[in-house]
Design a protein around this motif. Sequence first.
Motif, PDB file in Angstrom:
ATOM      1  N   TYR A 137       0.806  -1.219   0.000  1.00 36.79           N
ATOM      2  CA  TYR A 137       0.000   0.000   0.000  1.00 36.79           C
ATOM      3  C   TYR A 137       0.843   1.274   0.000  1.00 36.79           C
ATOM      4  N   GLY A 138       2.155   1.169   0.191  1.00 38.51           N
ATOM      5  CA  GLY A 138       2.997   2.351   0.209  1.00 38.51           C
ATOM      6  C   GLY A 138       3.170   2.918   1.602  1.00 38.51           C
ATOM      7  N   SER A 139       3.282   4.230   1.702  1.00 37.67           N
ATOM      8  CA  SER A 139       3.596   4.894   2.960  1.00 37.67           C
ATOM      9  C   SER A 139       2.489   5.870   3.341  1.00 37.67           C
ATOM     10  N   LEU A 140       2.250   6.000   4.641  1.00 38.22           N
ATOM     11  CA  LEU A 140       1.241   6.921   5.161  1.00 38.22           C
ATOM     12  C   LEU A 140       1.900   8.133   5.804  1.00 38.22           C
ATOM     13  N   GLY A 141       1.188   9.264   5.781  1.00 39.01           N
ATOM     14  CA  GLY A 141       1.600  10.425   6.548  1.00 39.01           C
ATOM     15  C   GLY A 141       1.231  10.250   8.012  1.00 39.01           C
ATOM     16  N   PRO A 142       1.759  11.115   8.899  1.00 41.54           N
ATOM     17  CA  PRO A 142       1.533  10.959  10.340  1.00 41.54           C
ATOM     18  C   PRO A 142       0.066  10.924  10.753  1.00 41.54           C
ATOM     19  N   SER A 143      -0.781  11.661  10.047  1.00 42.49           N
ATOM     20  CA  SER A 143      -2.193  11.737  10.440  1.00 42.49           C
ATOM     21  C   SER A 143      -3.128  11.051   9.452  1.00 42.49           C
ATOM     22  N   ASP A 144      -2.577  10.349   8.470  1.00 41.95           N
ATOM     23  CA  ASP A 144      -3.423   9.664   7.495  1.00 41.95           C
ATOM     24  C   ASP A 144      -4.183   8.514   8.141  1.00 41.95           C
ATOM     25  N   PRO A 145      -5.397   8.229   7.678  1.00 41.98           N
ATOM     26  CA  PRO A 145      -6.102   7.042   8.186  1.00 41.98           C
ATOM     27  C   PRO A 145      -5.376   5.770   7.778  1.00 41.98           C
ATOM     28  N   ALA A 146      -5.569   4.715   8.562  1.00 44.64           N
ATOM     29  CA  ALA A 146      -4.880   3.441   8.321  1.00 44.64           C
ATOM     30  C   ALA A 146      -5.328   2.826   6.988  1.00 44.64           C
ATOM     31  N   PHE A 147      -4.486   1.932   6.462  1.00 43.37           N
ATOM     32  CA  PHE A 147      -4.800   1.241   5.215  1.00 43.37           C
ATOM     33  C   PHE A 147      -6.062   0.404   5.371  1.00 43.37           C
ATOM     34  N   THR A 148      -6.977   0.533   4.425  1.00 40.14           N
ATOM     35  CA  THR A 148      -8.084  -0.408   4.300  1.00 40.14           C
ATOM     36  C   THR A 148      -7.826  -1.289   3.079  1.00 40.14           C
ATOM     37  N   GLU A 149      -8.650  -2.289   2.906  1.00 37.60           N
ATOM     38  CA  GLU A 149      -8.502  -3.182   1.760  1.00 37.60           C
ATOM     39  C   GLU A 149      -8.737  -2.459   0.434  1.00 37.60           C
ATOM     40  N   ALA A 150      -9.370  -1.282   0.478  1.00 34.70           N
ATOM     41  CA  ALA A 150      -9.645  -0.516  -0.740  1.00 34.70           C
ATOM     42  C   ALA A 150      -8.539   0.481  -1.076  1.00 34.70           C
ATOM     43  N   HIS A 151      -7.515   0.566  -0.229  1.00 38.27           N
ATOM     44  CA  HIS A 151      -6.424   1.505  -0.480  1.00 38.27           C
ATOM     45  C   HIS A 151      -5.686   1.106  -1.753  1.00 38.27           C
ATOM     46  N   ARG A 152      -5.334   2.085  -2.572  1.00 40.55           N
ATOM     47  CA  ARG A 152      -4.651   1.750  -3.823  1.00 40.55           C
ATOM     48  C   ARG A 152      -3.214   1.293  -3.533  1.00 40.55           C
ATOM     49  N   TYR A 153      -2.698   0.493  -4.434  1.00 41.84           N
ATOM     50  CA  TYR A 153      -1.339  -0.029  -4.291  1.00 41.84           C
ATOM     51  C   TYR A 153      -0.318   1.031  -4.716  1.00 41.84           C
ATOM     52  N   GLU A 154       0.694   1.257  -3.851  1.00 38.83           N
ATOM     53  CA  GLU A 154       1.773   2.194  -4.144  1.00 38.83           C
ATOM     54  C   GLU A 154       3.093   1.651  -3.591  1.00 38.83           C
ATOM     55  N   PRO A 155       3.539   0.482  -4.054  1.00 39.67           N
ATOM     56  CA  PRO A 155       4.752  -0.117  -3.490  1.00 39.67           C
ATOM     57  C   PRO A 155       5.984   0.736  -3.774  1.00 39.67           C
TER      58      PRO A 155
END
Length: 364
Positions: A137-155
């Motif tokens: 799923y890639g990387s999140l910012g400090p305040s981004d919501p957690a990955f869900t199964e619908a999160h786009r792929y960004e390896p």
Amino acid sequence: MTILVTGGAGFIGSNFVLDWLAQSNEPIVNLDKLTYAGNRENLASLEGDARHCFVQGDIGDVALVQRLLAQHRPRAVLHFAAESHVDRSIHGPDDFIQTNVVGTFRLLQTVRAYWSELPEPARSTFRFLHVSTDEVYGSLGPSDPAFTEAHRYEPNSPYSASKAASDHLVRAWHHTYGLPVLTTNCSNNYGPYHFPEKLIPLMIVNALAGQPLPIYGDGQQVRDWLYVGDHCSAIRCVLAAGQPGQTYNIGGRSERTNLAVVQQICAVLDEYAPAPQRGVTHARTGVPIRHYAELITFVADRPGHDRRYAMDIGKIERELGWRPAETFDSGLRKTVQWYLNHPEWVQRVQSGAYRAWVQKQYGQ
């Protein structure tokens, strides 16, 4: 009734095999190539157990997999086998493409041919469960919501790109051919039998030896930590009740910075194995240490280091009723105690090649 497990001598795979046979009499055929991170010693307690059939081999060996499927007629294939260490993928991505992409493709093709010839109802109840990672799923910012199964792929690393490719292959084999697949994406695992190149076992082993505890960059990278026993229970749950074609995120709801994790490891070791009592000295200076945190050393960050991962596990909780049983504190204490109780295992996996790799990766 039998299941076929790939990569069942690795860290997560061997824990799954041990947990499965501790709770079920259903036999396992365990196919593992026994690369550097695959260890038959993890399965020593199963020697002579007729429920466990170990086969050394490659998931890309079509003739071998065909023979195992024809001989054992499994009701499910659980695919753990993968090259899985980001640092190694940066230095040598070829093995990751070969195993995670090409190997998964060949396994899917072989399993599809087997499944398509099964009679009913075995054909309808068969499952192919693919074990993957949150890193796709890639990387999140400090305040981004957690990955869900619908999160786009960004390896962002060769490792995560290879796992993303394998996830897409599994999805395509379901939508194109109807193969009844299940995919799980898990957060960072830790626990017994973890090869000491990953953060938690590396820190435990290095601390007890008085070696520096190398932390990338500023140590503020955040991961969601999942005790491996909880991961195994989640996989059993998905296999039993997951819906074909669906993906399930698995996490521990335990976000920690890398620095906080290392500091907590040091605190637990101070409690369980005080450095003064063990006579631990700093390997570089020869000076006795009082607290393991004195060994913390910051090293240059690795290329493309993702800043934060976090998993939203609401779907598996709502639909399948699974949730982690361990907190990070309870799981870490179990893990530290296991390594303290198994120094021979640690010594045997630390070959000369391993030591050379650590020096290459973390040395000044």
